[in-house]
Design a protein around this motif. Structure first.
Motif, PDB file in Angstrom:
ATOM      1  N   GLU A 306      -0.488  -0.583  -4.340  1.00 21.08           N
ATOM      2  CA  GLU A 306      -0.874  -0.846  -2.934  1.00 21.08           C
ATOM      3  C   GLU A 306       0.330  -1.530  -2.425  1.00 21.08           C
ATOM      4  O   GLU A 306       0.691  -1.065  -1.354  1.00 21.08           O
ATOM      5  CB  GLU A 306      -2.007  -1.623  -2.919  1.00 21.08           C
ATOM      6  CG  GLU A 306      -2.971  -1.478  -1.749  1.00 21.08           C
ATOM      7  CD  GLU A 306      -4.295  -1.887  -1.994  1.00 21.08           C
ATOM      8  OE1 GLU A 306      -4.993  -2.210  -1.000  1.00 21.08           O
ATOM      9  OE2 GLU A 306      -5.048  -1.444  -3.195  1.00 21.08           O
ATOM     10  N   ASP A 307       1.028  -2.366  -2.869  1.00 20.09           N
ATOM     11  CA  ASP A 307       2.095  -3.079  -2.405  1.00 20.09           C
ATOM     12  C   ASP A 307       3.063  -2.069  -2.371  1.00 20.09           C
ATOM     13  O   ASP A 307       3.761  -2.050  -1.236  1.00 20.09           O
ATOM     14  CB  ASP A 307       2.679  -4.420  -3.446  1.00 20.09           C
ATOM     15  CG  ASP A 307       1.436  -5.249  -3.566  1.00 20.09           C
ATOM     16  OD1 ASP A 307       0.746  -5.502  -2.638  1.00 20.09           O
ATOM     17  OD2 ASP A 307       1.360  -5.867  -4.680  1.00 20.09           O
ATOM     18  N   ILE A 308       3.513  -1.359  -3.312  1.00 18.51           N
ATOM     19  CA  ILE A 308       4.460  -0.464  -3.121  1.00 18.51           C
ATOM     20  C   ILE A 308       4.252   0.504  -2.190  1.00 18.51           C
ATOM     21  O   ILE A 308       5.227   0.610  -1.360  1.00 18.51           O
ATOM     22  CB  ILE A 308       4.723   0.548  -4.404  1.00 18.51           C
ATOM     23  CG1 ILE A 308       4.769  -0.349  -5.784  1.00 18.51           C
ATOM     24  CG2 ILE A 308       5.585   1.365  -4.417  1.00 18.51           C
ATOM     25  CD1 ILE A 308       4.538   0.187  -6.938  1.00 18.51           C
ATOM     26  N   PHE A 309       3.052   1.066  -1.966  1.00 18.81           N
ATOM     27  CA  PHE A 309       2.576   1.879  -1.133  1.00 18.81           C
ATOM     28  C   PHE A 309       2.924   1.080   0.561  1.00 18.81           C
ATOM     29  O   PHE A 309       3.792   1.961   1.267  1.00 18.81           O
ATOM     30  CB  PHE A 309       1.352   2.594  -0.912  1.00 18.81           C
ATOM     31  CG  PHE A 309       0.816   3.339   0.012  1.00 18.81           C
ATOM     32  CD1 PHE A 309       1.167   4.575   0.118  1.00 18.81           C
ATOM     33  CD2 PHE A 309      -0.180   2.938   0.975  1.00 18.81           C
ATOM     34  CE1 PHE A 309       0.998   5.483   0.848  1.00 18.81           C
ATOM     35  CE2 PHE A 309      -0.661   3.723   1.859  1.00 18.81           C
ATOM     36  CZ  PHE A 309      -0.089   4.837   1.990  1.00 18.81           C
ATOM     37  N   LEU A 310       2.532   0.133   0.748  1.00 21.46           N
ATOM     38  CA  LEU A 310       2.795  -0.633   1.928  1.00 21.46           C
ATOM     39  C   LEU A 310       4.419  -0.793   2.198  1.00 21.46           C
ATOM     40  O   LEU A 310       4.758  -0.541   3.310  1.00 21.46           O
ATOM     41  CB  LEU A 310       2.070  -2.116   1.945  1.00 21.46           C
ATOM     42  CG  LEU A 310       0.588  -1.763   2.281  1.00 21.46           C
ATOM     43  CD1 LEU A 310      -0.007  -3.319   2.194  1.00 21.46           C
ATOM     44  CD2 LEU A 310       0.197  -1.232   3.561  1.00 21.46           C
ATOM     45  N   LYS A 311       4.789  -1.091   1.184  1.00 20.02           N
ATOM     46  CA  LYS A 311       6.068  -1.507   1.232  1.00 20.02           C
ATOM     47  C   LYS A 311       7.083  -0.398   1.548  1.00 20.02           C
ATOM     48  O   LYS A 311       7.864  -0.397   2.472  1.00 20.02           O
ATOM     49  CB  LYS A 311       6.919  -2.132   0.067  1.00 20.02           C
ATOM     50  CG  LYS A 311       8.113  -2.576   0.085  1.00 20.02           C
ATOM     51  CD  LYS A 311       8.459  -3.313  -1.108  1.00 20.02           C
ATOM     52  CE  LYS A 311      10.260  -3.906  -1.139  1.00 20.02           C
ATOM     53  NZ  LYS A 311      10.404  -4.818  -2.262  1.00 20.02           N
ATOM     54  N   ILE A 312       6.914   0.822   0.873  1.00 15.95           N
ATOM     55  CA  ILE A 312       7.429   2.159   1.164  1.00 15.95           C
ATOM     56  C   ILE A 312       7.014   2.786   2.624  1.00 15.95           C
ATOM     57  O   ILE A 312       8.106   3.130   3.507  1.00 15.95           O
ATOM     58  CB  ILE A 312       7.368   3.014   0.244  1.00 15.95           C
ATOM     59  CG1 ILE A 312       8.044   2.508  -1.113  1.00 15.95           C
ATOM     60  CG2 ILE A 312       7.544   4.528   0.543  1.00 15.95           C
ATOM     61  CD1 ILE A 312       7.732   3.472  -2.183  1.00 15.95           C
ATOM     62  N   THR A 313       5.751   2.659   2.966  1.00 20.90           N
ATOM     63  CA  THR A 313       5.614   3.141   4.243  1.00 20.90           C
ATOM     64  C   THR A 313       5.533   2.547   5.244  1.00 20.90           C
ATOM     65  O   THR A 313       5.532   3.086   6.473  1.00 20.90           O
ATOM     66  CB  THR A 313       4.070   3.950   4.001  1.00 20.90           C
ATOM     67  OG1 THR A 313       3.232   2.610   3.752  1.00 20.90           O
ATOM     68  CG2 THR A 313       3.961   4.792   2.926  1.00 20.90           C
ATOM     69  N   MET A 314       5.791   1.256   5.196  1.00 23.11           N
ATOM     70  CA  MET A 314       5.789   0.437   6.649  1.00 23.11           C
ATOM     71  C   MET A 314       7.108  -0.528   6.423  1.00 23.11           C
ATOM     72  O   MET A 314       7.374  -0.820   7.765  1.00 23.11           O
ATOM     73  CB  MET A 314       4.650  -0.472   6.488  1.00 23.11           C
ATOM     74  CG  MET A 314       3.164  -0.006   6.604  1.00 23.11           C
ATOM     75  SD  MET A 314       1.827  -1.074   6.629  1.00 23.11           S
ATOM     76  CE  MET A 314       1.762  -1.443   8.129  1.00 23.11           C
ATOM     77  N   GLY A 315       7.575  -0.848   5.632  1.00 22.07           N
ATOM     78  CA  GLY A 315       8.803  -1.693   5.451  1.00 22.07           C
ATOM     79  C   GLY A 315       8.291  -2.904   5.429  1.00 22.07           C
ATOM     80  O   GLY A 315       7.308  -3.411   6.004  1.00 22.07           O
ATOM     81  N   GLU A 316       9.068  -4.019   5.100  1.00 20.45           N
ATOM     82  CA  GLU A 316       8.373  -5.517   4.892  1.00 20.45           C
ATOM     83  C   GLU A 316       7.874  -6.310   6.286  1.00 20.45           C
ATOM     84  O   GLU A 316       7.255  -6.723   6.353  1.00 20.45           O
ATOM     85  CB  GLU A 316       9.520  -6.255   4.084  1.00 20.45           C
ATOM     86  CG  GLU A 316       9.205  -6.016   2.459  1.00 20.45           C
ATOM     87  CD  GLU A 316       9.894  -7.010   1.716  1.00 20.45           C
ATOM     88  OE1 GLU A 316       9.216  -7.810   1.432  1.00 20.45           O
ATOM     89  OE2 GLU A 316      11.122  -7.002   1.363  1.00 20.45           O
ATOM     90  N   GLN A 317       8.839  -5.799   7.102  1.00 27.20           N
ATOM     91  CA  GLN A 317       8.771  -6.414   8.569  1.00 27.20           C
ATOM     92  C   GLN A 317       7.217  -6.159   9.119  1.00 27.20           C
ATOM     93  O   GLN A 317       6.539  -7.023   9.527  1.00 27.20           O
ATOM     94  CB  GLN A 317       9.979  -5.829   9.595  1.00 27.20           C
ATOM     95  CG  GLN A 317      11.086  -6.728   9.515  1.00 27.20           C
ATOM     96  CD  GLN A 317      11.157  -8.067   9.509  1.00 27.20           C
ATOM     97  OE1 GLN A 317      10.454  -8.744  10.291  1.00 27.20           O
ATOM     98  NE2 GLN A 317      11.508  -8.690   8.634  1.00 27.20           N
ATOM     99  N   ASP A 318       7.124  -4.784   8.848  1.00 22.37           N
ATOM    100  CA  ASP A 318       5.845  -4.466   9.556  1.00 22.37           C
ATOM    101  C   ASP A 318       4.692  -4.885   8.763  1.00 22.37           C
ATOM    102  O   ASP A 318       3.463  -5.339   8.958  1.00 22.37           O
ATOM    103  CB  ASP A 318       5.723  -2.942   9.351  1.00 22.37           C
ATOM    104  CG  ASP A 318       6.839  -2.343  10.256  1.00 22.37           C
ATOM    105  OD1 ASP A 318       7.163  -2.950  11.247  1.00 22.37           O
ATOM    106  OD2 ASP A 318       6.993  -1.178   9.767  1.00 22.37           O
ATOM    107  N   ILE A 319       4.891  -5.150   7.273  1.00 23.08           N
ATOM    108  CA  ILE A 319       3.633  -5.766   6.389  1.00 23.08           C
ATOM    109  C   ILE A 319       3.480  -6.936   6.995  1.00 23.08           C
ATOM    110  O   ILE A 319       2.317  -7.477   7.137  1.00 23.08           O
ATOM    111  CB  ILE A 319       4.070  -5.705   5.142  1.00 23.08           C
ATOM    112  CG1 ILE A 319       4.261  -4.218   4.394  1.00 23.08           C
ATOM    113  CG2 ILE A 319       2.980  -6.670   4.258  1.00 23.08           C
ATOM    114  CD1 ILE A 319       4.809  -4.505   3.146  1.00 23.08           C
ATOM    115  N   LYS A 320       4.332  -8.155   7.242  1.00 24.14           N
ATOM    116  CA  LYS A 320       4.249  -9.286   7.616  1.00 24.14           C
ATOM    117  C   LYS A 320       3.547  -9.300   9.050  1.00 24.14           C
ATOM    118  O   LYS A 320       2.577 -10.033   9.268  1.00 24.14           O
ATOM    119  CB  LYS A 320       5.502 -10.129   7.752  1.00 24.14           C
ATOM    120  CG  LYS A 320       5.857 -10.555   6.490  1.00 24.14           C
ATOM    121  CD  LYS A 320       7.296 -11.253   6.640  1.00 24.14           C
ATOM    122  CE  LYS A 320       7.916 -11.414   5.101  1.00 24.14           C
ATOM    123  NZ  LYS A 320       9.176 -11.595   4.983  1.00 24.14           N
ATOM    124  N   SER A 321       3.920  -8.457   9.828  1.00 24.01           N
ATOM    125  CA  SER A 321       3.510  -8.561  11.066  1.00 24.01           C
ATOM    126  C   SER A 321       1.852  -8.181  11.084  1.00 24.01           C
ATOM    127  O   SER A 321       1.053  -8.661  11.828  1.00 24.01           O
ATOM    128  CB  SER A 321       4.095  -7.781  12.254  1.00 24.01           C
ATOM    129  OG  SER A 321       4.301  -6.378  12.061  1.00 24.01           O
TER     130      SER A 321
END
Lengths: 353, 234
Positions: A306-321
């Motif tokens: 799940e983390d990988i998926f989020l990281k790849i598809t959104m990029g870290e910046q987007d995850i934080k926001s």
């Protein structure tokens, strides 16, 4: 078995799929993962010859899908996102139609019975598809793909609309099928992909952004230099905390250290991050031995799929926001509920400042 | 092709379209047979056939309206287009199923002929000639309806547009009447389905007209294939 070479698809100006390449061998279950609109279904539609690719080549069993479509299609069983069911027909007559359509040579009765048994629709095969629930329709869709026993199965979200028991059944069925067939399936459900697939391809914005087993993908993105530690100090009280943080900070290459919650009595967890490419596990051990502390736990911050998926598809910046936003909204709502309008305005201004 | 043909034939009867089509066809042809042939006290069946032009024009869209548009709407076309069958197989399977139903419908004239034979002498040459004329007309109209059905997901839109298209084809003669340019007038007249069909009912079996109707059927089926193919490449 399936070979995709630099395939792209354009809809007018919109680039739906960009230069995708991958291979799938016999006996492999390949999972397509990606957010909505990433190009999963487009790719599957190209694989099955429903739509053509703008450029690139797709080989099914060595046969080009655009040059010899009939032959290539005869190797494929396809369950599209919406099963192609004629809802006025009974399951039995529908499967007979599919049998004829695919020019199946296997003994009709025995083969269709096998297919029905596999998909557990034997009991309802006399019923009209219109009257079936979503789960049964999905199974008929799967049965339709299995007719003629094609070596390649392409399943677009096969477990949508099924209840938990049925999902488990279908998953184990796919796993069984995956031993002899090449299976490509797409899903939004991460645990499902993880449970069923040997290999995962993550598609984002029309491109392959990761390809490998779940572990391999995790390794590509792992944070060796990031970990959580549980260290028992000498006194077993709060005063240990600062001492330990201070000592770790002085180690070479440490970027960040922070005491977390008290997990056991008088024992704290610490989040530690070092510079990249520096393995601090040994020096941490040395430090603790020297000071007489005990390391009770050391956990590299492994990434879940799940983390990988989020990281790849959104990029870290987007995850934080995206993680922060809901909190803020929640706060505003509760404040506005509790306070008068004027107070609320002030509060919001204050909050923004 | 066989699988698609059989499925469509079944679908005609399951959906009830076949019953509606056959009933309306039998009632109206029966009416024209009674009024035009028996009522006038003749055994010439031509009045029946000439009256049927307009009826066919409105009935055939009912036959063809769902053939392609329903597949599109229910996404069942995805099953057909990913199966190991060619586009012509799909189109012709559907085309011949509609044509079969049309042949069943128009074969009622042989029952009328039987009634006539009881009352007097049947002119078999005109009857058979007209029967084939109607068959050729139907095969062209069905191809037009099938083509229009492939353009939309909506069955009603498909039916209305097909009726309109066939009606425009019917109006070619009156268009021609308003054109002063001789070449253009002749061109329009040569494309007129109505005058070519009426020729048959007047006892002229014109081979060019047979070729004309069959070519029209081929061309519109070809267009339908192109529509399916274009979707793939779109």
């Amino acid at each position: 078995m399936i070979e995709v070479r630099n395939v792209s698809k354009k809809y007018g100006d919109k680039q739906a799929v960009k230069n995708i390449s991958f291979k799938a061998e016999q006996g492999e279950i390949l999972g397509f993962l990606g957010p909505n609109g990433a190009g999963k279904s487009t790719t599957m539609n190209m694989l099955t010859g429903y739509i053509s690719s703008t450029s690139g080549q797709i080989l099914i069993n060595g046969v080009d899908i655009l040059e010899e479509p009939k032959k290539a299609k005869s190797f494929i069983g396809y369950l599209p996102e919406i099963p192609p069911l004629y809802i006025d027909m009974t399951i039995e007559s529908y499967l007979n139609f599919v049998y004829d359509l695919k020019k199946c040579k296997l003994p009709r009765k025995a083969h269709l019975k096998d297919v029905c048994d596999l998909c557990k629709i034997t009991d309802v095969k006399g019923r009209i598809i219109k009257n079936l629930s979503k789960g049964y329709r999905q199974r008929v869709g799967l049965a339709q793909a299995l007719v003629n026993n094609p070596p390649v199965l392409i399943l677009d979200e096969p477990t949508v609309g099924l209840d938990p028991n049925q999902i488990i059944e279908i998953r184990s069925l796919i796993k069984r099928l995956g031993k002899k067939h090449t299976v490509i399936l797409s899903s939004h459900i991460l645990p499902e992909i993880q449970a069923v697939c040997d290999r995962i391809i993550i598609i984002n914005k029309g491109e392959v952004s990761a390809d490998g087993t779940a572990d391999e993908i995790a390794q590509q993105l792992t944070n060796e230099h990031k970990m959580t530690l549980r260290i028992e100090g000498t006194t077993g009280t709060k005063s240990d905390k600062n001492e330990i943080v201070k000592a770790i900070k002085n180690l070479k290459g440490i970027k960040y250290v922070r005491a977390d919650m008290e997990r056991e009595k008088g024992i704290y967890d610490y989040d530690v991050e070092a510079d990249e490419n520096i393995d601090i596990r040994r020096s941490l051990n040395d430090l603790c031995r020297e000071k007489g502390w005990n390391i009770l736990m050391m956990q590299l911050s492994d990434m879940t799929l799940e983390d990988i998926f989020l990281k790849i598809t959104m990029g870290e910046q987007d995850i934080k926001s995206s993680e922060k936003k809901p909190e803020i909204r929640l706060k505003l709502v509760t404040e506005s509920e509790q306070e008068t309008e004027n107070d609320n305005d002030n509060d919001e201004n204050g909050g923004n400042n | 092709m066989g699988a698609i043909y059989r499925r469509e034939m079944n679908a005609f009867f399951i959906s009830g379209v076949a019953y509606v089509f056959l009933t309306v066809f039998f009632i109206l042809s029966g009416y024209f047979f009674y009024v035009g042939v028996i009522g006038s006290g003749r055994t010439d069946t031509s009045p029946l056939f000439s009256s049927m032009f307009l009826i066919i024009l409105f009935l055939i869209p009912i036959l063809t309206m769902r053939l392609m548009s329903e597949e599109k709407k229910n996404r069942t076309d995805q099953g057909l287009l990913t199966a190991p069958v060619g586009l012509w197989d799909i189109v012709l399977g559907k085309y011949f199923s509609a044509l079969t139903l049309f042949i069943i419908a128009e074969s009622i004239v042989f029952i009328y002929a039987g009634i006539l034979a009881y009352l007097g002498d049947v002119v078999w040459q005109t009857l058979i000639g007209n029967y084939f004329a109607m068959l050729f007309l139907g095969s062209a109209f069905i191809a037009v309806g099938l083509f229009i059905s492939s353009l939309t997901e909506n069955q009603m839109a498909s039916a209305v547009a097909s009726m309109l298209a066939l009606f425009v084809l019917y109006l070619f003669d009156s268009f021609a009447g308003n054109v002063s340019n001789e070449t253009l007038k002749n061109l329009i007249l040569s494309l007129s389905f109505y005058s070519r069909y009426i020729e048959f009912t007047q006892g002229i079996f014109s081979l060019p007209s047979v070729v004309f109707f069959l070519s029209a059927a081929f061309i519109f089926n070809f267009f339908t294939v192109r529509v399916l193919d274009k979707k793939r490449w779109g």
